[in-house]
Write an enzyme that holds these catalytic residues in place. Structure first.
Site, PDB file in Angstrom:
ATOM      1  N   ASP A 361       0.830  -1.207   0.000  1.00 28.28           N
ATOM      2  CA  ASP A 361       0.000   0.000   0.000  1.00 28.28           C
ATOM      3  C   ASP A 361       0.859   1.250   0.000  1.00 28.28           C
ATOM      4  O   ASP A 361       1.342   1.656   1.052  1.00 28.28           O
ATOM      5  CB  ASP A 361      -0.894  -0.043   1.232  1.00 28.28           C
ATOM      6  CG  ASP A 361      -1.887   1.103   1.283  1.00 28.28           C
ATOM      7  OD1 ASP A 361      -1.935   1.910   0.341  1.00 28.28           O
ATOM      8  OD2 ASP A 361      -2.621   1.190   2.283  1.00 28.28           O
ATOM      9  N   GLU A 398      -2.728  10.434  -0.216  1.00 25.52           N
ATOM     10  CA  GLU A 398      -3.986   9.686  -0.199  1.00 25.52           C
ATOM     11  C   GLU A 398      -4.288   9.217   1.216  1.00 25.52           C
ATOM     12  O   GLU A 398      -5.434   9.196   1.655  1.00 25.52           O
ATOM     13  CB  GLU A 398      -3.896   8.486  -1.155  1.00 25.52           C
ATOM     14  CG  GLU A 398      -5.195   7.713  -1.323  1.00 25.52           C
ATOM     15  CD  GLU A 398      -5.381   6.565  -0.350  1.00 25.52           C
ATOM     16  OE1 GLU A 398      -6.443   5.937  -0.377  1.00 25.52           O
ATOM     17  OE2 GLU A 398      -4.472   6.282   0.486  1.00 25.52           O
ATOM     18  N   ASP A 427      -4.734   0.982  -6.214  1.00 20.95           N
ATOM     19  CA  ASP A 427      -4.096   1.428  -4.977  1.00 20.95           C
ATOM     20  C   ASP A 427      -3.143   0.313  -4.548  1.00 20.95           C
ATOM     21  O   ASP A 427      -1.997   0.258  -5.004  1.00 20.95           O
ATOM     22  CB  ASP A 427      -5.203   1.727  -3.958  1.00 20.95           C
ATOM     23  CG  ASP A 427      -4.705   2.346  -2.675  1.00 20.95           C
ATOM     24  OD1 ASP A 427      -3.555   2.072  -2.293  1.00 20.95           O
ATOM     25  OD2 ASP A 427      -5.450   3.106  -2.031  1.00 20.95           O
TER      26      ASP A 427
END
Ligand SMILES: *[C@@H]1O[C@H](CO)[C@@H](O)[C@H](O)[C@H]1NC(C)=O
Ligand SMILES: *[C@@H]1O[C@H](CO)[C@@H](O)[C@H](O)[C@H]1NC(C)=O
Ligand SMILES: *[C@@H]1O[C@H](CO)[C@@H](O)[C@H](O)[C@H]1NC(C)=O
Ligand SMILES: *[C@@H]1O[C@H](CO)[C@@H](O)[C@H](O)[C@H]1NC(C)=O
Length: 703
Positions: A361, A398, A427
């Site tokens: 991530d 983000e 993502d």
């Protein structure tokens, strides 16, 4: 950084780097050698550029040029250091992405924004157990992380600073129904420090907001099964920079609200919170006495150990000190200009900032994005030029609340609203095995088609589609109502048809110090084939959306999905005095418009094969396809969260409905005691009008 390509070429291909090789030889030979092509800057592209639709072998060139070596190398470099948004190491990652885009000779630029970010300064948590007088300090970080580790201590961005001393109480997921269960067992949570378990469809922000409403002093949250890790995260409500709600936080002369402005304050929680590990949570929970409530809760973890929920007798002494401050964030773009329709945009995006090393991530996605840039650049050298303009976007911040993408969408709202064909988000590209995807329904067909062209990364004798179909949950394709990544501003605010793709889900190292390259190699994707597969699906979607003469949208599938949503709503509302008729009849309008468009498309394809379609005629049809989604937007937005304009897909306050967020909120509020059928009916009418607008846009005619 082109040398990174060379150092990672498979041995067998290095022979082709010899300048004596001719291009003809290389091209006919194969695809792996296409890397090499990239380094011969004297190579001349064919005189007439062509799209993949005009020259299908370009598609095979794209598919065959995927490389697990290259992509793993990108990931290794991207994840050398933690790179939290707004911190110095994050600029090295900006440079890495930018330098790569430039080395592929793509038109590259960076946009800066000044936004309010939030950082950890100090935290502590001690327990006062009933069996001893001494206060017991509880660990707040991952084992092995010493004080000068470069990994940030676990915290919740935008939590207020504060201390609290109170009895510990377990509130499970912290939903209204959980507090109701506690209240009916006589548990009073007022003045307590709550222990909550992440899950149950509750965002972190929703958990703290609900806890504040119930009189809790502070909240600690843990995540099950994350292997000793602690889940960092934001507790900001909504998306985008808090100081510039609805407009872009560009540098220089821009209106910024004050921190005391009510618009800003309403985005921040009022009680402080911290994340803790499941192990730390277990220490607290095992010591609780008081009510037995856990039988009401499915899948209460810490199996067998958790019996009573308190409050107390254990007291928790909680302190958190954080700092909200202005920081510069940076989005990086590579742009491939469309040859025929430069003013139509196909946008591929992934965020770059990470809580820690970010191997899953988000940089598995960043590695895939860079690999797409490399593969597109190879195609350009073979003479490819897309019909429409392609944007490759690397978003910042983000993790704080989709800030980089939101500021960009707000800055470009009118242009995106009138010219963006689709947004394709990735993502966490690879979290483990199994393909997952969410789309707006007109994109279902093209997604399925594309996955039929990509080899499954784990079963090379099968297509990705075949494995996805046989192993996936029903439905195969999710919808995008939840706000968990950068598609939110595109879809929920700008009404751009969107896709979100990933391999694997619920990975255990989410937002922990263990989300590293080593974890990826050991567990996530040992051979990086899944990375290549995601890049292939993502890049191929980009090619189809940019190059198909007629935009590959199917609105019949939207109409069907809306009917299915309406059927589910009907079941939920059985016995209520509301009518779904307004929605059902406008779905019929949308279906009629969709059928009409299908017929026109068929006809246009026939005419096209005879060369009888004018550019203008095709464009008129494409505009109808592109703009229909915008019809679902409503300028008043969802009540109480008006930035969210989409009335079919968007976040509801606390509901599992997953669509029609305004209707979901109205139903939820009714269940709170007050019967509000009129409000539900009003929200139903609003959805009906939204569907009617979409149908009218698809028909493309004024009444
Ligand atoms: C006191 O209780 C805590 C929590 O149940 C437990 O972990 C600890 O071992 C106990 N200490 C003593 C001295 O019994
Ligand atoms: C809670 O901890 C703080 C410092 O971490 C300390 O100053 C305070 O006295 C403690 N409160 C109680 C009631 O133990
Ligand atoms: C790439 O794939 C090949 C074939 O499965 C494998 O042998 C190799 O180790 C992989 N490379 C990397 C860097 O994972
Ligand atoms: C909607 O579709 C899903 C699968 O696509 C199905 O499981 C569900 O039963 C449908 N709902 C209704 C109310 O028909």
């Amino acid at each position: 950084m082109a040398h990174t390509l060379h150092t990672n070429l498979p041995k067998s291909t290095t022979i082709f780097t010899s300048p004596s090789c001719t291009f003809v030889f290389i091209i006919t030979l194969c695809i792996i050698s296409l890397y090499t092509l990239h380094h011969h800057h004297n190579h001349q592209a064919p005189a007439t550029p062509s799209t993949t639709a005009q020259h299908p072998p370009l598609i095979s060139a794209f598919l065959n040029s995927g490389s697990n070596y290259t992509i793993s190398n990108y990931l290794r470099h991207l994840t050398l250091h933690p790179h939290l948004a707004g911190t110095p190491p994050s600029s090295a990652v900006v440079d890495y992405v930018k330098t790569h885009f430039e080395s592929f000779h793509l038109q590259t630029h960076v946009t800066d924004y000044s936004v309010l970010l939030s950082y950890h300064l100090h935290s502590s948590l001690t327990a006062h157990f009933s069996n001893t007088t001494a206060a017991v300090p509880l660990p707040l970080t991952e084992p092995g992380l010493d004080s000068d580790s470069e990994v940030v201590k676990p915290y919740h961005a935008y939590s207020p600073s504060g201390s609290a001393y109170g009895k510990a109480v377990y509130v499970y997921h912290g939903r209204e129904e959980d507090y109701r269960a506690l209240a009916s067992a006589g548990v009073d949570v007022k003045g307590c420090v709550a222990v909550a378990k992440r899950g149950g469809g509750m965002s972190r922000n929703a958990v703290v907001a609900k806890a504040a409403e119930k009189g809790v002093l502070a909240v600690v949250m843990y995540t099950d099964n994350n292997g000793g890790g602690v889940e960092r995260g934001t507790v900001l409500d909504g998306v985008g920079d808090p100081m510039t709600p609805g407009w872009a936080a560009t540098g220089g002369d821009v209106e910024r609200l004050g921190v005391e402005d009510s618009e800003v304050l309403k985005r921040f929680p009022t009680v402080a919170s911290l994340p803790i590990s499941a192990e730390t949570a277990a220490l607290i929970l095992e010591s609780l006495e008081g009510a037995r409530v856990t039988h009401l809760w499915k899948d209460v973890d810490l199996v067998g150990k958790l019996d009573r929920v308190g409050p107390g007798p254990t007291f928790l002494n909680f302190t958190y000190q954080g700092e909200n401050k202005m920081a510069t964030i940076q989005n990086v773009f590579a742009v491939i200009r469309g040859s025929e329709e430069p003013d139509r945009f196909v946008v591929l995006g992934n965020h770059r900032d990470a809580w820690t090393y970010g191997a899953v991530d988000p940089n598995s996605g960043t590695a895939a994005l860079i690999d797409i840039a490399r593969r597109y650049s190879l195609m350009m050298r073979m003479g490819w030029s897309p019909q429409r303009t392609i944007f490759l976007c690397s978003w910042d911040a983000e993790e704080f609340g989709m800030i980089g993408s939101t500021e960009w969408v707000e800055q470009n709202l009118a242009n995106l609203g009138s010219k963006a064909v689709a947004y394709i988000n990735v993502d966490c590209a690879v979290q483990g095995p199994g393909f997952f995807a969410g789309t707006t329904p007109q994109l279902d067909d093209i997604l399925v088609e594309v996955t039929k062209k990509v080899t499954d990364p784990d079963f090379s004798d099968s297509t990705l589609f075949e494995k996805w179909r046989t192993s996936s949950e029903v439905p195969m394709i999710q919808r995008l109502s939840d706000v968990f990544s950068d598609f939110a501003p595109f879809l929920h605010h700008a009404g751009v048809p969107s896709i979100d793709l990933y391999y694997g889900k619920d990975f255990p190292v989410y937002h922990t110090a263990f989300d590293s390259y080593d974890w990826m190699v050991k567990y996530g994707d040992p051979f990086f084939h899944r990375h290549v597969a995601v890049a292939s699906v993502w890049g191929l979607l980009g090619l189809r959306l940019a190059d198909d003469p007629i935009i590959p949208f199917n609105y019949l599938s939207y109409a069907l999905q809306l009917q299915n949503h309406t059927d589910s709503l009907y079941k939920l509302l059985e016995g209520d005095d509301v009518s779904l008729h307004p929605i059902t009849s406008t779905i019929q309008e949308l279906e009629d418009a969709a059928k009409q468009v299908e017929d026109e498309i068929k006809k246009m394809r026939e005419e096209e094969s005879e060369g009888r379609v004018s550019v203008m005629k095709r464009r008129i049809l494409n505009d109808r396809l592109m703009l229909a989604e915008r019809g679902f937007l409503d300028s008043d937005g969802i009540k109480g969260r008006q930035w969210f304009k989409h009335l079919v897909y968007g976040p509801a306050s606390e509901s599992k409905l997953g669509f029609f967020p305004g209707v979901a909120d109205a139903i939820y509020e009714s269940k709170e005691g007050k019967k509000q059928q009129a409000m539900i009916q009003h929200e139903i009418w609003r959805v009906a009008r939204a569907i009617q607008r979409a149908a009218a846009a698809l028909k493309g005619q004024l009444n």
